[in-house]
Design an enzyme around this catalytic site. Structure first.
Site, PDB file in Angstrom:
ATOM      1  N   ASP A  15      38.524 -10.388  61.128  1.00  0.00           N
ATOM      2  CA  ASP A  15      39.688 -11.080  61.092  1.00  0.00           C
ATOM      3  C   ASP A  15      40.647 -10.565  59.732  1.00  0.00           C
ATOM      4  O   ASP A  15      40.044 -10.016  58.880  1.00  0.00           O
ATOM      5  CB  ASP A  15      39.351 -12.585  60.726  1.00  0.00           C
ATOM      6  CG  ASP A  15      40.623 -13.299  60.453  1.00  0.00           C
ATOM      7  OD1 ASP A  15      41.490 -13.421  61.268  1.00  0.00           O
ATOM      8  OD2 ASP A  15      40.588 -13.991  59.404  1.00  0.00           O
ATOM      9  N   ASP A  17      43.911 -12.276  58.236  1.00  0.00           N
ATOM     10  CA  ASP A  17      44.165 -13.050  57.265  1.00  0.00           C
ATOM     11  C   ASP A  17      43.371 -14.083  56.554  1.00  0.00           C
ATOM     12  O   ASP A  17      42.614 -14.837  57.530  1.00  0.00           O
ATOM     13  CB  ASP A  17      45.460 -13.980  57.905  1.00  0.00           C
ATOM     14  CG  ASP A  17      46.817 -13.062  58.337  1.00  0.00           C
ATOM     15  OD1 ASP A  17      47.201 -12.499  57.548  1.00  0.00           O
ATOM     16  OD2 ASP A  17      47.101 -13.220  59.498  1.00  0.00           O
TER      17      ASP A  17
END
Length: 332
Positions: A15, A17
């Site tokens: 991932d 952010d």
């Protein structure tokens, strides 16, 4: 001696952010941790629910932060959303885009036709985060969805972590359209499988590991896709969130940050810990032995509580070491 967590996997899905960066800043230790993944010969896929940027812009952002990245390593929810549409619609179908020019480009690249108005007779609506959306964009989408158009949301993240704090995410705007149409979208991004399946397939991986900071997207997505996960505590969710997670949002491993990829697998796994003793009574009581760290305490707490129940729980430290660990974890 057991190998590292990374040794068990041939592709790492990261991932972005809250896991690799927060806005324009790298998360501490992300750079060296990811460099070590590349040095080990393990493939990397940057898997983001952010649909506002084209994949090359994501690459440029990562390179600007000092990371080595290529377009083939980036999988976005805009790509996944467009792919879902292409699977369900014939070529040339009109799709009303509520999102960025990058999302329009992904739709057009797969042989569909992006439009912006209900008057253009769209048969589908695709929605992704874009900070220039207006009331008019949502009004057009509302009309199309109420008229029977297929609705695909690139993701359903309610918030977006930035260097300024949490801001509204695409999921908050999905709720706006859900309230206005009484319909539910097909979701392409995490926690649904299309985005993760696409990333693993592009890497040719057989033993993937999902790494992220959010239980409701990253970790829940890994659970749905049947792959192990590592939760990092650098973004949205907290140690207490993990402790009280529902079964569909429980990580297999937890670490402070991406350095957990290179820790012994037995040390990052959520399981009983030799340095901590946990008993479950009317609440959850933690007693300490040895000199274990607070993350070891969290892993032991999760293992004990998940075996006994779920949801909110009272946590009590029964000695100074335990109370100090709980204060550090902010779950006392």
């Amino acid at each position: 001696m057991s190998g590292t967590l990374l040794d068990q996997h041939d592709v790492v899905l990261l991932d972005l952010d809250g896991t690799v960066y927060r806005g324009g800043e790298l998360v501490p230790h992300a750079l060296e941790s990811i460099e070590r993944v590349h040095e080990a010969g393990v493939r990397v896929r940057y898997v983001t629910n952010n649909a506002s940027k084209p994949d090359q812009a994501v690459v440029d952002h990562l390179i600007g932060l000092g990371l080595a990245a290529e377009r083939s390593e980036v999988s976005t929810s805009a790509q996944a959303g467009a792919a879902v549409l292409a699977e369900k619609l014939p070529a040339g179908s009109r799709v009303l885009v509520v999102g960025s020019p990058a999302l329009e480009s992904e739709v057009d690249a797969l042989g569909l036709v992006s439009v912006r108005a209900f008057a253009d007779e769209p048969v589908a609506v695709v929605q992704g985060l874009f900070n220039e959306l207006t009331y008019g964009d949502f009004a057009e989408a509302c009309l199309a969805i109420r008229d029977g158009a297929l609705w695909v949301a690139c993701n359903a993240d309610r918030t977006l972590p930035t260097e300024r704090g949490l801001l509204p995410g695409n999921g908050s705007l999905v709720e706006l359209l859900r309230a206005a149409t009484d319909q539910d979208p097909v979701v392409a991004g995490k926690p649904e499988r299309p985005l993760l399946d696409r990333a693993v397939s592009s890497a040719g991986g057989a033993e993937p590991l999902m790494v992220g900071d959010r239980l409701d997207t990253d970790i829940a997505g890994a659970v749905k896709a049947g792959m192990p996960s590592l939760m990092v505590l650098t973004g949205v969710n907290t140690p207490r969130d993990l402790l009280e997670a529902i079964p569909e949002e429980r990580a297999d491993n937890v670490s402070v940050d991406l350095r957990g990829l290179h820790a012994p697998a037995s040390e990052v796994a959520i399981a009983e810990q030799p340095a901590w003793s946990v008993s479950v009574g009317s609440g959850l009581e933690l007693s300490a032995r040895g000199d274990g760290d607070e993350l070891g305490a969290l892993r032991a707490l999760c293992a004990a509580w998940w075996a006994a129940g779920s949801g909110p729980v009272e946590v009590v430290g029964t000695d100074d070491a335990a109370r100090a660990a709980l204060r550090a974890l902010e779950i006392d």
